[in-house]
Design an enzyme around this catalytic site. Structure first.
Site, PDB file in Angstrom:
ATOM      1  N   ARG A   7     -23.048  19.697  25.409  1.00 20.23           N
ATOM      2  CA  ARG A   7     -24.495  19.968  25.330  1.00 20.23           C
ATOM      3  C   ARG A   7     -24.684  21.459  25.570  1.00 20.23           C
ATOM      4  O   ARG A   7     -24.313  21.989  26.631  1.00 20.23           O
ATOM      5  CB  ARG A   7     -25.263  19.150  26.365  1.00 20.23           C
ATOM      6  CG  ARG A   7     -26.713  19.588  26.480  1.00 20.23           C
ATOM      7  CD  ARG A   7     -27.573  18.614  27.245  1.00 20.23           C
ATOM      8  NE  ARG A   7     -27.834  17.432  26.455  1.00 20.23           N
ATOM      9  CZ  ARG A   7     -28.862  16.597  26.673  1.00 20.23           C
ATOM     10  NH1 ARG A   7     -29.721  16.829  27.646  1.00 20.23           N
ATOM     11  NH2 ARG A   7     -29.049  15.542  25.916  1.00 20.23           N
ATOM     12  N   HIS A  29     -29.646  16.660  17.607  1.00 15.69           N
ATOM     13  CA  HIS A  29     -29.337  15.685  18.659  1.00 15.69           C
ATOM     14  C   HIS A  29     -28.870  14.390  17.976  1.00 15.69           C
ATOM     15  O   HIS A  29     -29.548  13.364  17.995  1.00 15.69           O
ATOM     16  CB  HIS A  29     -30.590  15.434  19.511  1.00 15.69           C
ATOM     17  CG  HIS A  29     -30.317  14.821  20.845  1.00 15.69           C
ATOM     18  ND1 HIS A  29     -29.054  14.470  21.277  1.00 15.69           N
ATOM     19  CD2 HIS A  29     -31.155  14.470  21.867  1.00 15.69           C
ATOM     20  CE1 HIS A  29     -29.124  13.954  22.494  1.00 15.69           C
ATOM     21  NE2 HIS A  29     -30.383  13.935  22.868  1.00 15.69           N
ATOM     22  N   GLN A  58     -28.719  10.842  19.718  1.00 13.67           N
ATOM     23  CA  GLN A  58     -30.043  10.287  20.001  1.00 13.67           C
ATOM     24  C   GLN A  58     -30.594   9.554  18.772  1.00 13.67           C
ATOM     25  O   GLN A  58     -31.079   8.428  18.872  1.00 13.67           O
ATOM     26  CB  GLN A  58     -30.991  11.426  20.402  1.00 13.67           C
ATOM     27  CG  GLN A  58     -32.403  10.978  20.674  1.00 13.67           C
ATOM     28  CD  GLN A  58     -32.519  10.194  21.969  1.00 13.67           C
ATOM     29  OE1 GLN A  58     -32.167  10.697  23.015  1.00 13.67           O
ATOM     30  NE2 GLN A  58     -33.021   8.977  21.909  1.00 13.67           N
ATOM     31  N   ASP A  92     -41.305  13.583  21.071  1.00 11.41           N
ATOM     32  CA  ASP A  92     -40.343  14.295  21.926  1.00 11.41           C
ATOM     33  C   ASP A  92     -41.159  15.345  22.685  1.00 11.41           C
ATOM     34  O   ASP A  92     -42.333  15.596  22.339  1.00 11.41           O
ATOM     35  CB  ASP A  92     -39.282  14.941  21.007  1.00 11.41           C
ATOM     36  CG  ASP A  92     -38.200  15.720  21.762  1.00 11.41           C
ATOM     37  OD1 ASP A  92     -38.081  15.581  22.993  1.00 11.41           O
ATOM     38  OD2 ASP A  92     -37.459  16.476  21.088  1.00 11.41           O
ATOM     39  N   CYS A  94     -37.640   9.881  23.022  1.00 14.80           N
ATOM     40  CA  CYS A  94     -36.238  10.082  23.409  1.00 14.80           C
ATOM     41  C   CYS A  94     -36.109  10.307  24.909  1.00 14.80           C
ATOM     42  O   CYS A  94     -35.022  10.131  25.456  1.00 14.80           O
ATOM     43  CB  CYS A  94     -35.620  11.219  22.612  1.00 14.80           C
ATOM     44  SG  CYS A  94     -36.471  12.789  22.785  1.00 14.80           S
ATOM     45  N   ARG A 124     -28.388   4.248  24.275  1.00 12.65           N
ATOM     46  CA  ARG A 124     -27.504   5.427  24.177  1.00 12.65           C
ATOM     47  C   ARG A 124     -26.079   5.006  24.533  1.00 12.65           C
ATOM     48  O   ARG A 124     -25.113   5.437  23.891  1.00 12.65           O
ATOM     49  CB  ARG A 124     -27.973   6.529  25.144  1.00 12.65           C
ATOM     50  CG  ARG A 124     -29.366   7.110  24.854  1.00 12.65           C
ATOM     51  CD  ARG A 124     -29.409   7.900  23.563  1.00 12.65           C
ATOM     52  NE  ARG A 124     -28.458   8.995  23.561  1.00 12.65           N
ATOM     53  CZ  ARG A 124     -28.670  10.189  24.147  1.00 12.65           C
ATOM     54  NH1 ARG A 124     -29.812  10.443  24.745  1.00 12.65           N
ATOM     55  NH2 ARG A 124     -27.753  11.146  24.086  1.00 12.65           N
TER      56      ARG A 124
END
Ligand code: CP
Ligand code: NVA
Length: 316
Positions: free
Chosen positions: A101, A128, A131, A235, A275, A303
């Protein structure tokens, strides 16, 4: 050697395989038939905060038989300026996979190139992918195939999460509407990377119809974007790394909140997803988040299952 660096470069077949396997990993949690990471150590190298991604990968690696090693990028020499390519060559000789990340997409790509070990993009400024694969898995387990459905992303349409949605729409054949002010919509150049598309502009909206199916529509009119929508998605307005722009973003995006009033405009039974983390009163109101908490927190749980399927796909 397989990596998951971007949905732009992941094939439709591989996405479908991961989505199918995620359901199997979810169903067989605690009694998986195989331990595809047995004897392996995977490192998580994170330069940004995380709750869901960190925990789901750490738990997922262990449940697939591997060891997880969390490295805060600031605690290793990378944080003091050691080049990515040197870090990658060292780690690549000691560990078996990496979950990264960070800020620049090019850093994840460089790590993958030099480490020569399976590398996962666990969020960059550009994308992402884990996700969005999870989100699609979540939609499909509740409602069936996403092909032909309408997904409306509301808010900062120019950040990492909607970019991965754009690539997924072109591959999996659904309509993605981005409801955002012009300055917060994805660029023509980004959408063009998703595949060959027929383009037209009308009433200030930009329409991209991909040759292989799937559509992306960028529009400012939130109500129009939500009409006929099967999935409402949002988001944060201020992504990690954009904190200096907070005041401006809160002002610019103020009209782009998913709230109880707007949910009524979508199709009956439409799902609402986020998310997470959520900022109530900003991109979503409290009542809507709580009304859809079952979906949103199952999305978070998913996830774990989806990323197990991703790692399994990478190593077997
Ligand atoms: N959605 C998501 O990636 O959450 P975290 O930032 O907590 O990992
Ligand atoms: N766009 C957000 C996603 C958080 C999971 C960010 O980059 O901060």
């Amino acid at each position: 050697m397989k990596h998951l660096l971007s949905l732009e470069t992941m094939s439709r077949e591989d996405m479908e395989l991961v989505l199918r396997d995620a359901a199997v990993f979810k169903k067989t949690r605690g009694k998986h038939a195989t331990q595809p990471l047995a004897g392996q150590t995977w490192a998580l190298i994170f330069s940004k905060s995380s709750t869901r991604t960190r925990v789901s990968f750490e738990v997922g690696i262990r449940e697939l038989g591997g060891n997880a090693l969390f490295l805060n990028a600031n605690d290793i020499q990378l944080g003091r300026g050691e080049p990515i390519k040197d870090t990658a060559r060292v780690l690549g000789r000691m560990i078996h996979g990496a979950v990264i990340r960070t800020f620049a997409q090019s850093d994840v790509e460089e790590f993958a190139k030099y480490s020569k070990i399976p590398t996962v993009n666990a969020l960059t400024d550009d994308e992402h992918p884990c996700q969005i694969l999870t989100d699609i898995f979540t939609y499909q387990e509740k409602k069936g195939s996403i092909a032909g459905k309408v997904v409306t992303f509301v808010g900062d349409g120019a950040c990492n999460v909607p970019a991965s949605w754009v690539f997924a729409a072109a591959k999996l054949g659904f309509e993605l509407r981005i409801a955002a002010p012009k300055a917060y919509q994805p660029t023509d150049a980004l959408i063009a990377r998703a595949g060959s598309a027929h383009f037209h502009e009308a009433g200030g909206n930009r329409y991209f119809t991909f040759v292989g199916g799937g559509k992306v529509v960028c529009m400012e009119d939130l109500k129009a974007a939500l009409t006929g929508s099967d999935l409402l998605y949002t988001d944060v307005w201020v992504s990690m790394g954009k904190e200096a722009e907070s005041a401006q973003r809160l002002k610019d995006l103020a009209g782009y909140q998913i709230n109880a009033e707007l949910v009524k405009v979508a199709n009956p039974g439409a799902l609402v997803m986020h998310c997470l983390p959520a900022y109530r009163g900003k991109e979503i109101d409290e009542a809507t988040l709580e009304a859809h908490a079952d979906t949103i927190f199952e999305q978070a749980e998913n996830r774990l299952h989806t990323q197990k399927a991703i790692m399994n796909w990478m190593v077997v």
